[in-house]
Design an enzyme around this catalytic site. Structure first.
Site, mmCIF file in Angstrom:
data_model
loop_
_atom_site.group_PDB
_atom_site.id
_atom_site.type_symbol
_atom_site.label_atom_id
_atom_site.label_comp_id
_atom_site.label_asym_id
_atom_site.label_seq_id
_atom_site.Cartn_x
_atom_site.Cartn_y
_atom_site.Cartn_z
ATOM 1 N N GLY A 145 0.461 -1.195 -0.150
ATOM 2 C CA GLY A 145 0.117 0.208 -0.216
ATOM 3 C C GLY A 145 0.855 1.342 0.083
ATOM 4 N N ASP A 177 -3.829 10.507 14.124
ATOM 5 C CA ASP A 177 -3.556 10.509 12.747
ATOM 6 C C ASP A 177 -4.371 8.899 13.106
ATOM 7 O OD1 ASP A 177 -4.717 11.083 10.894
ATOM 8 O OD2 ASP A 177 -2.661 10.639 9.644
#
Length: 430
Positions: free
Chosen positions: A97, A216
């Site tokens: 990814g 995050d």
């Protein structure tokens, strides 16, 4: 005429046996010494070559980074060479990814250990170095079951990379938003994932020598191991701060719109409570199994899912949430608890949000979850901000048995406001 001795230690040639034995011993010793010398020379040559390699590379690395790398080597993470990582990843051929700061590849070391190698990139060396130091300095010092383990790193002029343990079940977003591609997780397992995530964040906030603020928290950064246990990952935006500091100095906005707390994007003081807000938004997505901003079968109105849930909660109609989200009756109690915890976490004022250790206890059922104030009143024009004294009392040791019924005014739920649009509060990025 030559005479021969009758001494039994003297052989037929006239040489003393002890002399021969001494000669053999000396020969063996000299041979061993030569071999040891050869081995030492070879080792020194290899060591010199390695040192030269790093020395040559250090010409391109700032002195602050050289000192940082030396410090981190003492913290246990392994320093890999670029060649080692190229071999482990088959020259970076198996892509797992990519994100804003790097691309992740699967690797396999010769001892059979599977790893995820995150190759960093950015618009400048400064950004890459900040990303690198944020992840290594936090993960290199933390050890918790619900945090992804950092095996090591590589910092050379040709490659800046981080080496993490490989999570065979990928990230949580693939299970929540792409269920057609894999078996659907039951709510009981999702409840465990939420609790594991909360424990990992609580460790960062309250158990590390220095508090670590992640900044995050979102489904993409929650990874699942072979047993589907949650591991908090991706500390590229993380920041170390002293526990005595009430607020954190921000040099620029951090986090992902849709998950980031209002104070991160507005000119307001920022604290570790911004992670609590993000975790609350994560809970909403676990409940709905879809992005917060997507329609959940609410007719023509594309209402923001958290606001829609608040409306149902306020009217004591959580059964509608269960029906829309296809949640079974047996999970009703867990879902109701999760909804109430999520609403507590996303309160507008940071001081009215619980700490993550309190969140863990509430999700475990060890503490009752208080009735929530309206966390979204600030989004509506004409609504006066409610008195938050009850919330302050609850989260600061004054008890948790309080209700918002007497202080919340009714307001019409709207799909979007200019403030929400301006700061992208209602949208979660892909």
């Amino acid at each position: 005429m030559t005479s021969f001795s009758n001494d039994p230690n003297t052989n037929a040639t006239g040489y003393d046996g002890s002399v021969i034995a001494s000669t053999v011993i000396i020969f063996v010793v000299v041979t061993l010494a030569v071999k040891i010398w050869i081995i030492v020379c070879v080792c020194n040559k290899v060591k010199k070559h390695t040192q030269q390699q790093y020395s040559d590379d250090s010409r391109f690395i700032p002195l602050t980074m050289v000192k940082f790398l030396d410090d981190m080597e003492r913290e246990k993470p392994i320093r890999f060479t670029s060649e080692q990582l190229r071999l482990a990843t088959d020259n970076f051929s198996f892509l797992l990814g990519s994100g804003a700061f790097g691309t992740v590849y699967k690797g396999l070391f010769t001892n059979g250990t599977a790893v995820a190698v995150k190759v960093l990139y950015g618009t400048s060396d400064k950004i890459i170095e900040e990303q690198f130091m944020a992840e290594v300095s936090t993960m290199g010092r933390t050890h918790h079951f619900n945090l992804v383990r950092l095996y090591g790193f590589c910092f050379e002029s040709s490659l800046r990379a981080l080496v993490y343990e490989f999570m065979v079940n990928g990230s949580l977003d693939n299970h929540l938003f792409k269920a057609s591609e894999r078996p659907i997780l039951g709510f009981e397992k999702l409840d465990e994932i939420a609790l594991g995530t909360a424990r990992g964040i609580a460790y960062l906030h309250e158990e590390c020598p220095q508090r670590i603020v992640h900044y995050d928290i979102k489904p993409e950064n929650i990874l699942l191991d072979s047993n589907l246990c949650a591991k908090v990952a991706d500390f590229g935006l993380a920041k170390l701060c002293n526990r005595d500091n009430t607020h954190i100095t921000m040099t620029r906005g951090r986090g992902t719109p849709g998950y980031a707390a209002p104070e991160v994007w507005l000119p307001l003081p920022v604290s570790h409570k911004c992670d609590v807000y993000s975790f609350g938004m994560l809970l909403f997505e676990i409940i709905g199994r879809r992005r917060n901003y997507m329609d959940v079968g609410l007719g023509d109105s594309q209402q923001w899912f958290p606001i829609w849930v608040w409306g149902k909660y306020e009217k004591k109609q959580l059964k509608d949430v269960m029906d829309v989200c296809a949640i079974e009756e047996k999970d009703h109690e867990s879902v109701e608890r999760m909804v109430k915890v999520a609403l507590c976490c996303v309160q507008y004022r940071p001081e009215t949000r619980p700490t993550m250790s309190i969140v863990v206890k509430m999700l475990e059922g060890a503490l009752p979850v208080p009735e929530s104030l309206n966390p979204f009143s600030y989004l509506f024009s004409g609504v006066i901000e409610v008195d938050d004294s009850l919330a302050r009392l609850a989260w600061n040791g004054g008890g948790t048995d309080w209700s918002s019924s007497g202080v919340i005014s009714k307001s019409i739920v709207v799909a979007e406001t200019p403030l929400m649009t301006k700061y992208e509060i209602t949208m979660a990025s892909e």
